[in-house]
Design a protein around this motif. Structure first.
Motif, PDB file in Angstrom:
ATOM      1  N   LEU A  22      69.125  -8.555 -60.938  1.00 41.77           N
ATOM      2  CA  LEU A  22      67.894  -9.003 -60.220  1.00 41.77           C
ATOM      3  C   LEU A  22      67.907 -10.637 -60.332  1.00 41.77           C
ATOM      4  O   LEU A  22      66.767 -10.980 -59.711  1.00 41.77           O
ATOM      5  CB  LEU A  22      66.694  -8.514 -61.005  1.00 41.77           C
ATOM      6  CG  LEU A  22      66.304  -6.989 -60.358  1.00 41.77           C
ATOM      7  CD1 LEU A  22      65.139  -6.567 -60.963  1.00 41.77           C
ATOM      8  CD2 LEU A  22      66.336  -6.858 -58.893  1.00 41.77           C
ATOM      9  N   SER A  23      68.738 -11.041 -61.165  1.00 41.68           N
ATOM     10  CA  SER A  23      68.798 -12.549 -61.253  1.00 41.68           C
ATOM     11  C   SER A  23      68.839 -13.243 -59.746  1.00 41.68           C
ATOM     12  O   SER A  23      68.526 -14.335 -59.792  1.00 41.68           O
ATOM     13  CB  SER A  23      69.540 -13.260 -62.348  1.00 41.68           C
ATOM     14  OG  SER A  23      70.726 -12.842 -61.852  1.00 41.68           O
ATOM     15  N   SER A  24      69.608 -12.674 -58.968  1.00 38.83           N
ATOM     16  CA  SER A  24      69.754 -12.849 -57.750  1.00 38.83           C
ATOM     17  C   SER A  24      68.913 -12.730 -56.622  1.00 38.83           C
ATOM     18  O   SER A  24      69.168 -12.867 -55.289  1.00 38.83           O
ATOM     19  CB  SER A  24      71.312 -12.696 -56.933  1.00 38.83           C
ATOM     20  OG  SER A  24      72.400 -13.080 -58.143  1.00 38.83           O
ATOM     21  N   TYR A  25      67.677 -11.917 -56.876  1.00 42.03           N
ATOM     22  CA  TYR A  25      66.852 -11.488 -56.142  1.00 42.03           C
ATOM     23  C   TYR A  25      65.366 -12.080 -56.201  1.00 42.03           C
ATOM     24  O   TYR A  25      65.229 -12.307 -57.575  1.00 42.03           O
ATOM     25  CB  TYR A  25      66.855 -10.001 -56.270  1.00 42.03           C
ATOM     26  CG  TYR A  25      67.943  -9.427 -55.441  1.00 42.03           C
ATOM     27  CD1 TYR A  25      69.060  -9.304 -56.419  1.00 42.03           C
ATOM     28  CD2 TYR A  25      68.070  -8.905 -54.173  1.00 42.03           C
ATOM     29  CE1 TYR A  25      70.197  -8.731 -56.039  1.00 42.03           C
ATOM     30  CE2 TYR A  25      69.385  -8.549 -53.793  1.00 42.03           C
ATOM     31  CZ  TYR A  25      70.489  -8.388 -54.624  1.00 42.03           C
ATOM     32  OH  TYR A  25      71.592  -7.691 -54.069  1.00 42.03           O
ATOM     33  N   THR A  26      64.363 -12.129 -55.294  1.00 45.43           N
ATOM     34  CA  THR A  26      63.035 -12.202 -55.388  1.00 45.43           C
ATOM     35  C   THR A  26      62.578 -10.792 -55.517  1.00 45.43           C
ATOM     36  O   THR A  26      62.952  -9.890 -54.759  1.00 45.43           O
ATOM     37  CB  THR A  26      62.401 -12.913 -54.418  1.00 45.43           C
ATOM     38  OG1 THR A  26      62.846 -14.282 -54.344  1.00 45.43           O
ATOM     39  CG2 THR A  26      61.027 -12.934 -54.118  1.00 45.43           C
ATOM     40  N   THR A  27      61.827 -10.485 -56.428  1.00 49.29           N
ATOM     41  CA  THR A  27      61.245  -9.034 -56.711  1.00 49.29           C
ATOM     42  C   THR A  27      59.640  -8.929 -56.579  1.00 49.29           C
ATOM     43  O   THR A  27      59.157 -10.020 -57.276  1.00 49.29           O
ATOM     44  CB  THR A  27      61.679  -8.503 -58.050  1.00 49.29           C
ATOM     45  OG1 THR A  27      63.130  -8.669 -58.218  1.00 49.29           O
ATOM     46  CG2 THR A  27      61.196  -7.117 -58.060  1.00 49.29           C
ATOM     47  N   GLY A  28      59.263  -8.091 -55.627  1.00 49.08           N
ATOM     48  CA  GLY A  28      57.590  -8.064 -55.588  1.00 49.08           C
ATOM     49  C   GLY A  28      57.357  -6.550 -55.899  1.00 49.08           C
ATOM     50  O   GLY A  28      58.161  -5.691 -55.950  1.00 49.08           O
ATOM     51  N   TRP A  29      55.941  -6.489 -56.174  1.00 41.78           N
ATOM     52  CA  TRP A  29      55.041  -5.408 -56.263  1.00 41.78           C
ATOM     53  C   TRP A  29      54.229  -5.321 -55.059  1.00 41.78           C
ATOM     54  O   TRP A  29      53.571  -6.177 -54.846  1.00 41.78           O
ATOM     55  CB  TRP A  29      54.299  -5.237 -57.466  1.00 41.78           C
ATOM     56  CG  TRP A  29      55.244  -4.952 -58.855  1.00 41.78           C
ATOM     57  CD1 TRP A  29      55.842  -5.936 -59.627  1.00 41.78           C
ATOM     58  CD2 TRP A  29      55.641  -3.792 -59.327  1.00 41.78           C
ATOM     59  NE1 TRP A  29      56.580  -5.161 -60.747  1.00 41.78           N
ATOM     60  CE2 TRP A  29      56.512  -3.955 -60.420  1.00 41.78           C
ATOM     61  CE3 TRP A  29      55.232  -2.430 -58.856  1.00 41.78           C
ATOM     62  CZ2 TRP A  29      56.776  -2.854 -60.993  1.00 41.78           C
ATOM     63  CZ3 TRP A  29      56.085  -1.510 -59.628  1.00 41.78           C
ATOM     64  CH2 TRP A  29      56.828  -1.469 -60.714  1.00 41.78           C
TER      65      TRP A  29
END
Length: 125
Positions: free
Chosen positions: A29-36
């Protein structure tokens, strides 16, 4: 491909706390923007919080600011949503989603590429 699995939902009384987890596999996930995001019955899906993993930049919906905290654990490849002072209006299915960080930040669920199956949060009054 990124696979996301949420957990941690449940039933809690108003004023209580829950911590949701979004565990990723397939890619870091270090290469991603993560949302809720969350969707209550009969309502549109709405943005809750987002973290740009590599920079630790976070944004929150006004409705949860000061009560919810999004964070990450690099070693576990997991994003968390700590939810405190829960209210009945927080009741919803909560999903995490990921979007490559090479793309711009987004608060719109349609612009995310990978989704988990969701976890139910129910807050009783």
């Amino acid at each position: 491909q990124v696979q996301l699995v949420e957990s941690g939902g449940g039933l809690v009384q108003a004023g209580g706390s829950l911590r949701l987890s979004c565990a990723a596999s397939g890619r870091t996930l270090s290469s991603y923007t993560t949302g809720w995001f969350r969707q209550a019955p009969g309502k549109e899906r709405e943005f809750v919080a987002v973290i740009r993993w590599s920079y630790g930049i976070t944004y929150y919906a006004d409705s949860v600011k000061g009560r919810f905290t999004i964070s990450r654990d690099n070693a576990k490849n997991t994003v968390y949503l700590q939810m405190n002072s829960l209210k009945p209006e927080d009741t919803a299915v909560y999903n995490c989603a990921a979007r490559p960080s090479s793309k711009s930040m987004s608060w719109s669920y349609e612009e995310y590429d990978y989704w988990g199956q969701g976890t139910q949060v129910t807050v009783s009054s």
